[in-house]
Design an enzyme around this catalytic site. Structure first.
Site, PDB file in Angstrom:
ATOM      1  N   GLY A  31       0.826  -1.213   0.000  1.00  0.00           N
ATOM      2  CA  GLY A  31       0.000   0.000   0.000  1.00  0.00           C
ATOM      3  C   GLY A  31       0.858   1.261   0.000  1.00  0.00           C
ATOM      4  N   ARG A  35       7.250   1.682   1.257  1.00  0.00           N
ATOM      5  CA  ARG A  35       7.454   0.230   1.254  1.00  0.00           C
ATOM      6  C   ARG A  35       7.870  -0.244  -0.129  1.00  0.00           C
ATOM      7  NH1 ARG A  35       7.572  -3.044   5.917  1.00  0.00           N
ATOM      8  NH2 ARG A  35       6.611  -1.780   7.487  1.00  0.00           N
ATOM      9  N   ARG A  54       2.132  11.422  -8.390  1.00  0.00           N
ATOM     10  CA  ARG A  54       1.453  11.551  -7.079  1.00  0.00           C
ATOM     11  C   ARG A  54       2.186  10.828  -5.953  1.00  0.00           C
ATOM     12  NH1 ARG A  54      -4.731  12.513  -7.570  1.00  0.00           N
ATOM     13  NH2 ARG A  54      -4.852  13.312  -9.666  1.00  0.00           N
ATOM     14  N   ARG A  98      -0.602  -8.462  -3.936  1.00  0.00           N
ATOM     15  CA  ARG A  98      -0.656  -7.420  -2.892  1.00  0.00           C
ATOM     16  C   ARG A  98       0.112  -7.926  -1.685  1.00  0.00           C
ATOM     17  NH1 ARG A  98      -2.352  -3.932   0.783  1.00  0.00           N
ATOM     18  NH2 ARG A  98      -3.630  -4.625   2.507  1.00  0.00           N
ATOM     19  N   VAL A  99       1.016  -7.100  -1.190  1.00  0.00           N
ATOM     20  CA  VAL A  99       1.772  -7.442   0.027  1.00  0.00           C
ATOM     21  C   VAL A  99       1.463  -6.343   1.048  1.00  0.00           C
ATOM     22  CG1 VAL A  99       3.614  -8.896  -0.899  1.00  0.00           C
ATOM     23  CG2 VAL A  99       3.833  -6.435  -1.142  1.00  0.00           C
ATOM     24  N   GLY A 100       0.569  -6.651   1.963  1.00  0.00           N
ATOM     25  CA  GLY A 100       0.093  -5.594   2.850  1.00  0.00           C
ATOM     26  C   GLY A 100       0.002  -6.033   4.291  1.00  0.00           C
ATOM     27  N   SER A 101      -0.642  -5.182   5.067  1.00  0.00           N
ATOM     28  CA  SER A 101      -0.921  -5.547   6.455  1.00  0.00           C
ATOM     29  C   SER A 101      -2.428  -5.650   6.617  1.00  0.00           C
ATOM     30  CB  SER A 101      -0.347  -4.498   7.408  1.00  0.00           C
ATOM     31  OG  SER A 101      -0.962  -3.253   7.154  1.00  0.00           O
ATOM     32  N   MET A 190      -8.071  -3.250   3.208  1.00  0.00           N
ATOM     33  CA  MET A 190      -8.898  -2.324   2.434  1.00  0.00           C
ATOM     34  C   MET A 190      -8.689  -2.383   0.908  1.00  0.00           C
ATOM     35  SD  MET A 190      -8.593   0.986   4.946  1.00  0.00           S
ATOM     36  CE  MET A 190      -9.858   1.926   4.103  1.00  0.00           C
ATOM     37  N   GLU A 191      -7.882  -3.307   0.427  1.00  0.00           N
ATOM     38  CA  GLU A 191      -7.531  -3.257  -1.002  1.00  0.00           C
ATOM     39  C   GLU A 191      -7.791  -4.530  -1.802  1.00  0.00           C
ATOM     40  OE1 GLU A 191      -5.248  -2.318   1.427  1.00  0.00           O
ATOM     41  OE2 GLU A 191      -5.674  -0.193   1.271  1.00  0.00           O
ATOM     42  N   SER A 213      -0.837  -7.065  11.511  1.00  0.00           N
ATOM     43  CA  SER A 213      -0.110  -6.001  12.223  1.00  0.00           C
ATOM     44  C   SER A 213      -0.814  -5.614  13.517  1.00  0.00           C
ATOM     45  CB  SER A 213      -0.004  -4.772  11.335  1.00  0.00           C
ATOM     46  OG  SER A 213      -1.299  -4.320  10.977  1.00  0.00           O
ATOM     47  N   ASP A 214      -2.102  -5.979  13.618  1.00  0.00           N
ATOM     48  CA  ASP A 214      -2.855  -5.665  14.844  1.00  0.00           C
ATOM     49  C   ASP A 214      -3.974  -6.678  14.998  1.00  0.00           C
ATOM     50  OD1 ASP A 214      -3.650  -3.904  12.440  1.00  0.00           O
ATOM     51  OD2 ASP A 214      -5.487  -3.868  13.639  1.00  0.00           O
ATOM     52  N   ARG A 227       7.056  -5.727  12.976  1.00  0.00           N
ATOM     53  CA  ARG A 227       6.511  -5.437  11.650  1.00  0.00           C
ATOM     54  C   ARG A 227       7.544  -5.728  10.575  1.00  0.00           C
ATOM     55  NH1 ARG A 227       2.368  -1.404   9.985  1.00  0.00           N
ATOM     56  NH2 ARG A 227       0.957  -1.199  11.731  1.00  0.00           N
TER      57      ARG A 227
HETATM   58  N1  ADE Z   1      -4.478  -2.849   7.932  1.00  0.00           N
HETATM   59  C1  ADE Z   1      -3.830  -3.200   9.060  1.00  0.00           C
HETATM   60  N2  ADE Z   1      -4.665  -3.217  10.094  1.00  0.00           N
HETATM   61  C2  ADE Z   1      -5.881  -2.845   9.607  1.00  0.00           C
HETATM   62  C3  ADE Z   1      -7.117  -2.661  10.190  1.00  0.00           C
HETATM   63  N3  ADE Z   1      -7.287  -2.862  11.497  1.00  0.00           N
HETATM   64  N4  ADE Z   1      -8.141  -2.280   9.405  1.00  0.00           N
HETATM   65  C4  ADE Z   1      -7.940  -2.071   8.103  1.00  0.00           C
HETATM   66  N5  ADE Z   1      -6.794  -2.232   7.486  1.00  0.00           N
HETATM   67  C5  ADE Z   1      -5.759  -2.623   8.242  1.00  0.00           C
END
Ligand code: ADE
Length: 243
Positions: A31, A35, A54, A98-101, A190-191, A213-214, A227
Site C-alpha cells: 500500500g 514500502r 502523485r 498485494r503485500v500488505g498488512s 482495504m484493497e 499487524s494488529d 513489523r
Molecule cells: N491494515 C492493518 N490493520 C488494519 C485494520 N485494522 N483495518 C484495516 N486495514 C488494516
C-alpha cells in the site's frame, strides 16, 4: 513527460509515467510508497524508478533472473482500483501480488501471522460498475494461493488461507467487524476486493497476502521491529511464488 529531443512522450495512462515495457509482467503491490521503495532497494537487483506520479513509486528490477516490478497501491479500493486496473489493462501485467498488512479478526490468528486471501468480501460499491444480476465473489488466484501456502508450510511460517474482509473504512464500530468475523472473515484490510475484481474483469491473476499487524478485538499491535521481520517473510513468500 518530455523526451530528451523535446517532444512529448505518450504514456498509457494519466496516473503512471512508465512506458509500456518498463513494467514487468509480475508486480508486487504494497500500500505504502515507502514500502515499494524499500522492496525495490532491498529485494530486487538493478531496480530503476519508472514512475512517481502523485508519489506512487513504481520500480522495475529483477529477482532470481526474472523481471519484477513493485508499485504502491495507495490505500483503499479507489486507489488500488485505479493502479491495478491500469497495470492489467494498459501495461500487459499478468500477475499482481498485494503485500500488505491487515487487522486480525479470527481468534486463531496471532500478531505477525500471514493471511493468504483466497476470497475477499467487501462493503464497497466497487462491483456496481459491472451491473451484475447478483453478488460477485472476489477470489484470489488458486495457483498463486497454493504456491504461497506451500511456501509457508515449507518455511514453518504461521499462515492461514481464507476470507478477508476488504472494507471501505478503516474506523469501524466494533460490532460491524464482529459480524464479519462471525461469517468467517480472518482479517480486515482495504484493497484486496478491488484488486480481485480487476483481475476478474481483465482475466488476469491476483493474490493478496497480508501480515497481521494488529488484533482488532484485543487492540494488540506489532512493534516496529516485529513489523519489519514479518514483512521480510511476506516479501520472500511473494517473490517465491512469482520467480
Ligand atoms: N491494515 C492493518 N490493520 C488494519 C485494520 N485494522 N483495518 C484495516 N486495514 C488494516
Amino acid at each position: 513527460m518530455m523526451k530528451s529531443d523535446g517532444t512529448k512522450r505518450e504514456t498509457p495512462t494519466l496516473h503512471n509515467q512508465a512506458e509500456k515495457g518498463q513494467i514487468a509482467e509480475c508486480v508486487l503491490m504494497p500500500g505504502d510508497p515507502q514500502r515499494a521503495r524499500f522492496i525495490a532497494e532491498n529485494y530486487l537487483a538493478d531496480a530503476r524508478l519508472v514512475s512517481e506520479v502523485r508519489g506512487i513509486y513504481a520500480y522495475t528490477g529483477s529477482c532470481r533472473g526474472r523481471k519484477v516490478s513493485v508499485m504502491a497501491s495507495g490505500m483503499g479500493a479507489g486507489s488500488m482500483g485505479i493502479y491495478s486496473y491500469e497495470l492489467f489493462q494498459f501495461y500487459g501485467v499478468e500477475k499482481i501480488i498485494r503485500v500488505g498488512s491487515a487487522g486480525g479478526l479470527s481468534p486463531h490468528l496471532a500478531l505477525r501471522d500471514i493471511v493468504i486471501g483466497t476470497a475477499s468480501s467487501t462493503d464497497t460499491g466497487y462491483a456496481l460498475q459491472y451491473g451484475l444480476p447478483g453478488t460477485l465473489a472476489p477470489c484470489g488466484d488458486f495457483g498463486l494461493a497454493r504456491k504461497a501456502f506451500d511456501y509457508a508450510e515449507k518455511k514453518g511460517l504461521g499462515c492461514r488461507a481464507g476470507m478477508l474482509f476488504s472494507g471501505e473504512a478503516f474506523y469501524y464500530e466494533e460490532e460491524i467487524l464482529r459480524k464479519w468475523a462471525q461469517m468467517g472473515a480472518l482479517a480486515v484490510e482495504m484493497e484486496s476486493a478491488a484488486l480481485y475484481m480487476n483481475a476478474a474483469k481483465t482475466h488476469k491473476k491476483a493474490l493478496a497476502i497480508c501480515t497481521i499487524s494488529d488484533l482488532v478485538f484485543s487492540g494488540e499491535k506489532c512493534s516496529v521491529e516485529e513489523r519489519q521481520n514479518s514483512f521480510d517473510d511476506m516479501i520472500k513468500m511473494a517473490l517465491s511464488i512469482i520467480t
